[in-house]
Design a protein around this motif. Sequence first.
Motif, PDB file in Angstrom:
ATOM      1  N   GLY A 118      73.777  14.196  36.013  1.00 19.04           N
ATOM      2  CA  GLY A 118      73.391  12.846  35.481  1.00 19.04           C
ATOM      3  C   GLY A 118      74.192  11.643  36.020  1.00 19.04           C
ATOM      4  N   LYS A 119      75.526  11.676  36.495  1.00 19.67           N
ATOM      5  CA  LYS A 119      76.181  10.789  37.100  1.00 19.67           C
ATOM      6  C   LYS A 119      75.863  10.606  38.643  1.00 19.67           C
ATOM      7  N   GLN A 120      75.263  11.516  39.077  1.00 17.79           N
ATOM      8  CA  GLN A 120      74.650  11.357  40.604  1.00 17.79           C
ATOM      9  C   GLN A 120      73.273  10.637  40.619  1.00 17.79           C
ATOM     10  N   LYS A 121      72.470  11.163  39.398  1.00 12.60           N
ATOM     11  CA  LYS A 121      71.151  10.415  39.346  1.00 12.60           C
ATOM     12  C   LYS A 121      71.265   9.100  38.957  1.00 12.60           C
ATOM     13  N   GLU A 122      72.185   8.473  38.320  1.00 13.53           N
ATOM     14  CA  GLU A 122      72.686   7.002  38.193  1.00 13.53           C
ATOM     15  C   GLU A 122      72.877   6.595  39.222  1.00 13.53           C
ATOM     16  N   ARG A 123      73.681   7.010  40.362  1.00 14.16           N
ATOM     17  CA  ARG A 123      73.943   6.671  41.340  1.00 14.16           C
ATOM     18  C   ARG A 123      72.928   6.329  42.506  1.00 14.16           C
ATOM     19  N   VAL A 124      71.896   7.279  42.383  1.00 12.91           N
ATOM     20  CA  VAL A 124      70.503   7.021  43.120  1.00 12.91           C
ATOM     21  C   VAL A 124      69.765   5.933  42.349  1.00 12.91           C
ATOM     22  N   ARG A 125      69.836   5.952  41.039  1.00 20.93           N
ATOM     23  CA  ARG A 125      69.148   4.640  40.638  1.00 20.93           C
ATOM     24  C   ARG A 125      69.586   3.261  40.800  1.00 20.93           C
ATOM     25  N   THR A 126      71.162   3.514  40.958  1.00 16.22           N
ATOM     26  CA  THR A 126      71.794   2.081  41.299  1.00 16.22           C
ATOM     27  C   THR A 126      71.547   1.639  42.484  1.00 16.22           C
ATOM     28  N   ALA A 127      71.405   2.798  43.506  1.00 16.62           N
ATOM     29  CA  ALA A 127      71.100   2.312  45.075  1.00 16.62           C
ATOM     30  C   ALA A 127      69.661   1.852  45.113  1.00 16.62           C
ATOM     31  N   LEU A 128      68.884   2.410  44.304  1.00 16.61           N
ATOM     32  CA  LEU A 128      67.354   1.837  44.373  1.00 16.61           C
ATOM     33  C   LEU A 128      67.348   0.571  43.963  1.00 16.61           C
ATOM     34  N   ALA A 129      68.156   0.267  42.918  1.00 16.34           N
ATOM     35  CA  ALA A 129      67.972  -1.030  42.253  1.00 16.34           C
ATOM     36  C   ALA A 129      68.696  -1.965  43.309  1.00 16.34           C
ATOM     37  N   ARG A 130      69.622  -1.696  44.213  1.00 15.60           N
ATOM     38  CA  ARG A 130      70.283  -2.627  45.176  1.00 15.60           C
ATOM     39  C   ARG A 130      69.297  -3.027  46.100  1.00 15.60           C
ATOM     40  N   VAL A 131      68.330  -2.171  46.344  1.00 16.19           N
ATOM     41  CA  VAL A 131      67.460  -2.553  47.380  1.00 16.19           C
ATOM     42  C   VAL A 131      65.985  -2.826  46.839  1.00 16.19           C
ATOM     43  N   GLU A 132      65.974  -3.057  45.445  1.00 11.91           N
ATOM     44  CA  GLU A 132      64.699  -3.401  44.708  1.00 11.91           C
ATOM     45  C   GLU A 132      63.578  -2.398  44.876  1.00 11.91           C
ATOM     46  N   MET A 133      63.960  -1.241  44.650  1.00  8.22           N
ATOM     47  CA  MET A 133      63.087  -0.144  44.675  1.00  8.22           C
ATOM     48  C   MET A 133      63.017   0.993  43.590  1.00  8.22           C
ATOM     49  N   LEU A 134      63.770   0.540  42.764  1.00  5.77           N
ATOM     50  CA  LEU A 134      63.780   1.381  41.283  1.00  5.77           C
ATOM     51  C   LEU A 134      62.722   1.462  40.745  1.00  5.77           C
ATOM     52  N   ASP A 135      61.665   0.248  40.837  1.00 10.30           N
ATOM     53  CA  ASP A 135      60.325   0.529  40.087  1.00 10.30           C
ATOM     54  C   ASP A 135      59.504   1.754  40.827  1.00 10.30           C
ATOM     55  N   TYR A 136      59.851   1.916  42.115  1.00 14.53           N
ATOM     56  CA  TYR A 136      58.856   2.629  42.833  1.00 14.53           C
ATOM     57  C   TYR A 136      59.427   4.350  42.980  1.00 14.53           C
ATOM     58  N   ALA A 137      60.382   4.702  42.012  1.00 13.29           N
ATOM     59  CA  ALA A 137      61.035   5.587  42.118  1.00 13.29           C
ATOM     60  C   ALA A 137      60.022   7.172  42.228  1.00 13.29           C
ATOM     61  N   ASP A 138      59.065   7.117  41.329  1.00 21.41           N
ATOM     62  CA  ASP A 138      58.347   8.096  41.488  1.00 21.41           C
ATOM     63  C   ASP A 138      56.956   8.195  42.436  1.00 21.41           C
ATOM     64  N   ARG A 139      56.913   7.174  43.279  1.00 24.49           N
ATOM     65  CA  ARG A 139      55.964   6.993  44.195  1.00 24.49           C
ATOM     66  C   ARG A 139      56.044   8.118  45.484  1.00 24.49           C
ATOM     67  N   GLN A 140      55.130   8.411  46.065  1.00 30.56           N
ATOM     68  CA  GLN A 140      55.241   9.076  47.145  1.00 30.56           C
ATOM     69  C   GLN A 140      55.636   8.376  48.208  1.00 30.56           C
ATOM     70  N   ILE A 141      56.398   8.873  49.334  1.00 29.91           N
ATOM     71  CA  ILE A 141      56.999   8.028  50.313  1.00 29.91           C
ATOM     72  C   ILE A 141      55.864   7.739  51.415  1.00 29.91           C
ATOM     73  N   GLY A 142      54.779   8.589  51.505  1.00 30.35           N
ATOM     74  CA  GLY A 142      53.608   8.325  52.280  1.00 30.35           C
ATOM     75  C   GLY A 142      52.940   7.060  51.877  1.00 30.35           C
ATOM     76  N   HIS A 143      52.960   6.711  50.724  1.00 32.01           N
ATOM     77  CA  HIS A 143      52.340   5.677  50.180  1.00 32.01           C
ATOM     78  C   HIS A 143      53.121   4.198  50.298  1.00 32.01           C
ATOM     79  N   LEU A 144      54.240   4.034  50.911  1.00 28.22           N
ATOM     80  CA  LEU A 144      54.852   3.020  51.109  1.00 28.22           C
ATOM     81  C   LEU A 144      54.772   2.059  52.436  1.00 28.22           C
ATOM     82  N   SER A 145      54.706   0.778  52.356  1.00 29.61           N
ATOM     83  CA  SER A 145      54.756   0.147  53.335  1.00 29.61           C
ATOM     84  C   SER A 145      56.024   0.364  54.235  1.00 29.61           C
TER      85      SER A 145
END
Length: 241
Positions: A106-133
């Motif tokens: 759980g704590k590690q998941k929160e670290r991942v979410r925090t890191a994604l939020a820092r780069v403004e990508m938390l809303d894309y957490a479930d998207r496949q990486i092949g679909h990213l710009s």
Amino acid sequence: MNIDVVNLTVSYQRKPAVHHLDICFGQGEMWAVFGPNGAGKSTLLKAVMRLLQADTGSVVWNGIARSDIAYLPQQSDIDRSLPMTVFELAALGLWYEIGFFGRVNGKQKERVRTALARVEMLDYADRQIGHLSNGQFQRVLFARMLVQNARFLLLDEPFNAVDAGTTYALLEVLRQCHQSGQAVIAVLHDYEQVRAYFPNTLLIAREKIAAGKTEAVLTDEWLQKASAAMHRVESAQWCAA
């Protein structure tokens, strides 16, 4: 704690890409590695990571373990066709803690979410990486690096093929990392980015031309010497040692 590069020479097909180079990157410092095309910047970073074997000299990690260094290679080195979500890619920054088959708690998941939020990508957490710009993908790679909580961050031309908005957002992330005490060493080719964001610069043209405070290194005199050195290395004057 520091990374000490001592008399380093790295060659490709007997041609030195980095030649008798000395530099020390200290804890909490922020360095740009700058120079002309073909100057050996990426080669130096790979040698610092011990991904390339030295012909002469050494790279010494003083008080540092491999897990203390986070390395962001160029995008071209990463397979974007892997069936992986944004969250899963960012969570790979936990590899040194959980291994290949460990579960993320759980704590590690929160670290991942925090890191994604820092780069403004938390809303894309479930998207496949092949679909990213390109810009979105680079933000996720930054998140993966942030998740590691490493003392030293090494980045190889992190803003190639990335839009301006993403570039400056991620430069601000690096500034924050430096302010929090992490060391940042980045290979860059944009003069203005280096001047605006990096207090220290290593200027190389296969050999060290100058190193120190950016305003003292990125002068017309030193830049001309770097250009002249790149012409010299293709001639018979270049040391073959």
